[in-house]
Write a protein that holds these residues in place. Structure first.
Motif, mmCIF file in Angstrom:
data_model
loop_
_atom_site.group_PDB
_atom_site.id
_atom_site.type_symbol
_atom_site.label_atom_id
_atom_site.label_comp_id
_atom_site.label_asym_id
_atom_site.label_seq_id
_atom_site.Cartn_x
_atom_site.Cartn_y
_atom_site.Cartn_z
ATOM 1 N N ASP A 178 55.959 46.894 42.678
ATOM 2 C CA ASP A 178 54.612 46.391 42.460
ATOM 3 C C ASP A 178 54.381 46.024 43.909
ATOM 4 O O ASP A 178 54.632 44.983 44.238
ATOM 5 N N VAL A 179 53.117 46.528 44.350
ATOM 6 C CA VAL A 179 52.584 46.161 45.502
ATOM 7 C C VAL A 179 50.964 45.438 45.037
ATOM 8 O O VAL A 179 50.303 46.243 44.268
ATOM 9 N N SER A 180 50.794 44.427 45.629
ATOM 10 C CA SER A 180 49.518 43.757 45.256
ATOM 11 C C SER A 180 48.867 43.127 46.748
ATOM 12 O O SER A 180 49.606 43.230 47.542
ATOM 13 N N ARG A 181 47.695 42.760 46.613
ATOM 14 C CA ARG A 181 46.930 42.067 47.837
ATOM 15 C C ARG A 181 46.604 40.812 47.199
ATOM 16 O O ARG A 181 45.565 40.645 46.325
ATOM 17 N N PRO A 182 47.073 39.580 47.562
ATOM 18 C CA PRO A 182 46.721 38.321 46.964
ATOM 19 C C PRO A 182 45.143 38.201 47.197
ATOM 20 O O PRO A 182 44.754 37.486 46.499
ATOM 21 N N SER A 183 44.857 38.630 48.406
ATOM 22 C CA SER A 183 43.109 38.068 48.428
ATOM 23 C C SER A 183 42.199 38.925 47.271
ATOM 24 O O SER A 183 41.343 38.364 47.101
ATOM 25 N N ASP A 184 42.669 39.962 46.765
ATOM 26 C CA ASP A 184 41.917 40.663 45.603
ATOM 27 C C ASP A 184 41.915 39.696 44.418
ATOM 28 O O ASP A 184 41.142 39.650 43.595
ATOM 29 N N ALA A 185 43.199 38.785 44.321
ATOM 30 C CA ALA A 185 43.373 38.002 42.915
ATOM 31 C C ALA A 185 42.169 36.894 43.388
ATOM 32 O O ALA A 185 41.463 36.424 42.315
ATOM 33 N N LEU A 186 42.091 36.320 44.459
ATOM 34 C CA LEU A 186 40.936 35.295 44.678
ATOM 35 C C LEU A 186 39.563 35.899 44.521
ATOM 36 O O LEU A 186 38.702 35.153 43.766
ATOM 37 N N GLU A 187 39.374 36.970 44.844
ATOM 38 C CA GLU A 187 37.892 37.834 44.782
ATOM 39 C C GLU A 187 37.850 37.771 43.100
ATOM 40 O O GLU A 187 36.584 37.699 42.575
ATOM 41 N N ALA A 188 38.800 38.230 42.326
ATOM 42 C CA ALA A 188 38.826 38.636 40.784
ATOM 43 C C ALA A 188 38.395 37.035 40.372
ATOM 44 O O ALA A 188 37.574 36.813 39.262
ATOM 45 N N GLN A 189 39.111 36.164 40.864
ATOM 46 C CA GLN A 189 38.756 34.730 40.190
ATOM 47 C C GLN A 189 37.382 34.277 40.600
ATOM 48 O O GLN A 189 36.672 33.690 39.750
ATOM 49 N N ARG A 190 36.825 34.585 41.592
ATOM 50 C CA ARG A 190 35.438 34.170 41.889
ATOM 51 C C ARG A 190 34.250 35.085 41.106
ATOM 52 O O ARG A 190 33.331 34.507 40.547
ATOM 53 N N ILE A 191 34.761 36.336 40.603
ATOM 54 C CA ILE A 191 34.074 37.027 39.574
ATOM 55 C C ILE A 191 33.949 36.506 38.461
ATOM 56 O O ILE A 191 33.005 36.681 37.577
#
Length: 377
Positions: free
Chosen positions: A235-248
């Motif tokens: 499983d490959v993810s991008r940690p910065s995407d999680a921070l963006e999702a949190q802001r949304i």
């Protein structure tokens, strides 16, 4: 308004609360977004994280021991490192029951972990090439708090109990937004984990830094590179995407509070309208006298409408000041830059004046329709 200041203040208070809520709800997410932007600019959005997923039969997969060096072979990759789960548990002393783990994990780590993740030491030092071979640990910020270790004494460093032996605490880490799992971890040297904790050498998480323009390309080939025989188990993810999702997610709550601010503004407008209606009833003799002296209906209507707009406008102005103070205070407490959207500030006063005009329209027309003789009777 000068002769009855208390009534004016109470009438404008509802408008002020509504505008303050709307300004704060617009400005606080803007401050949060700017803080997130600054944080990502400092930490970088070019970090990728790879973890073992599930096998075809639903079991837990494993990354091969060669996963970290294999990641470095990808052309745009600038650095890679990893951590491995040892399966051991950490306790503050050997007197604490074995099942009391405090929700912390013990992971094997290499000396380049902080450089790849952009982490910082709060105190002490990290595992270097020499110390990673000895029973020594570095604590994440949450792990240090749960273990009750908030400082280090070089003369007598604290120790924690892992497995069947004591490990010396070398350092404490600052929070790491891009790798929150590190905050709840106790990090042991890779070789020390093999020697003292029975670690098998399989990484639990691989962290990869890539060139900014090639992140998506690296993400597409990373699973096949780390585990060529079973890329579907990575499983490959991008940690910065999680921070963006949190802001949304935070923005969705902001919309809710914006609606509550609108309700408060509506209540304030009703309060202004009620005040102006009572004012018309109380000042019937004044209205009749002005009409008898030659004032037109338009002039009387303009007088009461102007008073209503001024009342709401002052409430809006104070609301903007209150909202600005709340935003600045909250942003300061969170360590964010205070961002005040100009549109929200000027719009707050404008919306308040509009509410005042709508709220005062009926009382103003009612005052203008009063016949002089009836008003003076």
């Amino acid at each position: 308004m000068r002769t009855r200041p208390l009534r004016a203040v109470l009438s404008a208070l509802g408008i002020a609360i509504g505008i303050a809520a709307m300004v704060a709800v617009l400005a606080i997410p803007a401050s949060s977004a700017q803080a997130l932007h600054d944080e990502l600019a400092a930490l970088g959005t070019n970090l990728l994280r790879a973890e073992p997923g599930k096998t075809l039969l639903g079991g837990d997969a494993e990354l091969p021991p060669s996963a970290v060096p294999m990641a470095r072979r990808i052309g745009p990759v600038t650095a890679s490192t990893g951590i491995g789960h040892t399966g051991a548990h950490v306790r503050r002393t050997d007197k604490i029951p074995e099942d009391d783990t405090s929700g912390l994990g013990v992971f094997a780590a290499t000396p380049d972990l902080l450089d790849v993740l952009g982490g910082r030491l709060h105190a002490g030092q990290f595992l270097d090439a020499a110390k990673q071979n000895f029973p020594a640990v570095v604590l994440g910020s949450v792990a240090a708090s749960r273990l009750g270790i908030d400082h280090l004494d070089p003369a007598k460093p604290p120790q924690v109990w892992i497995g069947d032996r004591w490990f010396t605490v070398l350092g404490l880490l600052d929070p790491m937004p891009l790798a929150p799992e590190i905050e709840r971890s106790v990090l042991v040297g890779w070789e020390a984990a093999k020697a003292y904790l029975g670690f098998g050498g399989h990484p639990a998480t691989v962290y990869v830094r890539a060139e900014e323009s090639e992140v998506d390309s690296v993400r597409g080939v990373l699973a096949h590179t780390l585990n060529p025989q079973a890329p579907n188990e990575v499983d490959v993810s991008r940690p910065s995407d999680a921070l963006e999702a949190q802001r949304i997610t935070d923005d969705s709550f902001s919309a809710l509070f914006l609606g509550l601010g609108g309700v408060a503004l509506l209540v304030g407008g009703v309060g202004v309208a009620n005040t102006m209606v009572i004012s018309v009833l109380e000042r019937r003799r004044e209205i009749g006298l002005r009409r008898a002296l030659g004032a037109t209906r338009r002039q009387v209507r303009g007088q009461f409408l102007a008073e209503s707009v001024l009342l709401a406008g002052l409430g809006g102005l104070f609301g903007v000041l209150i909202g600005t103070a709340v935003t600045a205070g909250y942003a300061l407490s969170q360590g964010w830059p205070a961002i005040l959207p100009i549109g929200a500030l000027f719009g707050g006063v404008g919306v308040a004046a509009l509410v005042g005009a709508v709220a005062g329209a009926y009382p103003a027309m009612r005052a203008a329709r009063l016949p002089p003789t009836q008003a003076l009777a």
